[in-house]
Scaffold this motif. Structure first.
Motif, mmCIF file in Angstrom:
data_model
loop_
_atom_site.group_PDB
_atom_site.id
_atom_site.type_symbol
_atom_site.label_atom_id
_atom_site.label_comp_id
_atom_site.label_asym_id
_atom_site.label_seq_id
_atom_site.Cartn_x
_atom_site.Cartn_y
_atom_site.Cartn_z
ATOM 1 N N GLN A 1 0.874 -1.173 0.000
ATOM 2 C CA GLN A 1 0.000 0.000 0.000
ATOM 3 C C GLN A 1 0.907 1.217 0.000
ATOM 4 N N LEU A 2 0.638 2.215 -0.744
ATOM 5 C CA LEU A 2 -0.602 2.418 -1.431
ATOM 6 C C LEU A 2 -0.672 1.677 -2.767
ATOM 7 N N ALA A 3 -1.903 1.292 -3.119
ATOM 8 C CA ALA A 3 -2.186 0.698 -4.420
ATOM 9 C C ALA A 3 -3.090 1.675 -5.173
ATOM 10 N N ILE A 4 -2.599 2.205 -6.284
ATOM 11 C CA ILE A 4 -3.294 3.260 -7.017
ATOM 12 C C ILE A 4 -4.192 2.628 -8.084
ATOM 13 N N PRO A 5 -5.515 2.776 -7.992
ATOM 14 C CA PRO A 5 -6.408 2.189 -8.993
ATOM 15 C C PRO A 5 -6.138 2.775 -10.380
ATOM 16 N N LEU A 6 -6.238 1.923 -11.384
ATOM 17 C CA LEU A 6 -6.010 2.345 -12.758
ATOM 18 C C LEU A 6 -7.282 2.184 -13.586
ATOM 19 N N ASP A 7 -7.389 3.005 -14.606
ATOM 20 C CA ASP A 7 -8.547 2.978 -15.500
ATOM 21 C C ASP A 7 -8.357 1.887 -16.547
ATOM 22 N N ALA A 8 -8.265 0.658 -16.060
ATOM 23 C CA ALA A 8 -8.010 -0.484 -16.947
ATOM 24 C C ALA A 8 -8.856 -1.666 -16.493
ATOM 25 N N GLU A 9 -9.316 -2.450 -17.462
ATOM 26 C CA GLU A 9 -10.119 -3.623 -17.159
ATOM 27 C C GLU A 9 -9.497 -4.903 -17.694
ATOM 28 N N ASN A 10 -8.370 -4.785 -18.366
ATOM 29 C CA ASN A 10 -7.724 -5.960 -18.943
ATOM 30 C C ASN A 10 -6.249 -5.653 -19.168
ATOM 31 N N GLN A 11 -5.539 -6.618 -19.750
ATOM 32 C CA GLN A 11 -4.096 -6.481 -19.925
ATOM 33 C C GLN A 11 -3.741 -5.340 -20.878
ATOM 34 N N LEU B 1 -10.921 0.652 -29.905
ATOM 35 C CA LEU B 1 -11.862 0.441 -28.810
ATOM 36 C C LEU B 1 -11.146 0.481 -27.465
ATOM 37 N N HIS B 2 -9.962 -0.131 -27.404
ATOM 38 C CA HIS B 2 -9.199 -0.137 -26.156
ATOM 39 C C HIS B 2 -8.695 1.264 -25.816
ATOM 40 N N ALA C 1 -8.084 8.868 -20.195
ATOM 41 C CA ALA C 1 -6.992 9.809 -20.478
ATOM 42 C C ALA C 1 -6.656 9.844 -21.964
ATOM 43 N N LEU C 2 -7.203 8.912 -22.753
ATOM 44 C CA LEU C 2 -6.842 8.801 -24.163
ATOM 45 C C LEU C 2 -8.011 9.035 -25.122
ATOM 46 N N HIS C 3 -9.229 8.773 -24.714
ATOM 47 C CA HIS C 3 -10.300 8.658 -25.709
ATOM 48 C C HIS C 3 -10.761 9.979 -26.287
ATOM 49 N N LYS C 4 -10.422 11.105 -25.695
ATOM 50 C CA LYS C 4 -10.868 12.389 -26.243
ATOM 51 C C LYS C 4 -9.740 13.165 -26.917
ATOM 52 N N LEU C 5 -8.574 12.562 -27.026
ATOM 53 C CA LEU C 5 -7.428 13.284 -27.587
ATOM 54 C C LEU C 5 -7.378 13.140 -29.098
#
Length: 217
Positions: free
Chosen positions: A165-175, A206-207, A213-217
């Motif tokens: 800890q700390l463990a920082i959550p990431l905006d990811a659902e897969n590898q 899609l990924h 942080a990436l989808h609107k750039l």
């Protein structure tokens, strides 16, 4: 939702994404003395074995799991110019990538040209100890500081820095999302998205759009 096993398409997409940032032995790009000196000191202290994009693709394509960390093999990613950082990355997985870790070693030189490093690992969901899973209780993709990458790279950070800890959550659902979050952490969303502006595979698009942080750039 728990992260599932990585099929061959997923493993190859991870390889293709990382390859956009791998220097592939191109040491000729290091033409300014600070980065050349940094690279020499990294090799002298840690002795990592570099892996190029072709080798990476072949290994991820044909093996159910990746063991680069245990083999002391690293991808030399492109340098972070404004901070004068040279990142090295290694991969480790088990259970067909259900448990997947990316170890990033960030190296730089201080004002006295001494080598300074910090290590961060990016991990998939580790499950929940309450369900009997011995891996850990971080039930989400996350990033953590770490003191050791393998038996050759250890005591990287001061011993008082916690590596659970700390463990920082990431905006990811897969590898794939985990890899994109790691790269975005290093280079910023605009730089990462810029590498995929042309000829992007629909599945990769899609990924990319799943990471905020990436989808609107």
């Amino acid at each position: 939702m728990p992260v599932g096993p990585a099929n061959p398409d997923t493993r190859l997409m991870v390889s293709d994404i990382l390859s956009k940032f791998v220097s592939d032995y191109a040491w000729s790009e290091y033409t300014d003395e600070p980065f050349d000196e940094l690279r020499r000191k990294v090799v002298d202290k840690y002795g990592p074995h570099s892996v190029d994009s072709r080798t990476l693709r072949g290994e991820l394509k044909h093996r159910e799991d990746v063991e680069m960390r245990e083999q002391h093999r690293f991808l030399y990613l492109e340098r972070i110019e404004d901070k004068r950082i040279l990142p090295l990355v290694t991969l480790q997985s088990s259970h067909e990538w259900v448990h997947f870790r990316i170890y990033a070693l960030l190296t730089t030189l201080d004002e006295e040209s001494e080598l300074r490093s910090i290590a961060i690992r990016f991990e998939t969901d580790e499950g929940n100890n309450q369900s009997g899973n011995p891996i850990g209780s971080h039930d989400f993709c996350h990033a953590q500081l770490c003191n050791q990458i393998n038996n050759s790279i250890k005591d990287v950070a001061p011993m008082w820095i916690p590596d659970s800890q700390l463990a920082i959550p990431l905006d990811a659902e897969n590898q794939i999302g985990l890899v994109l979050c790691m790269l975005t952490s290093l280079y910023g969303g605009r730089h990462v998205r810029g590498r995929f502006n042309q000829g992007v595979d629909r599945n990769l698009l899609l990924h990319l759009n799943e990471v905020r942080a990436l989808h609107k750039l």
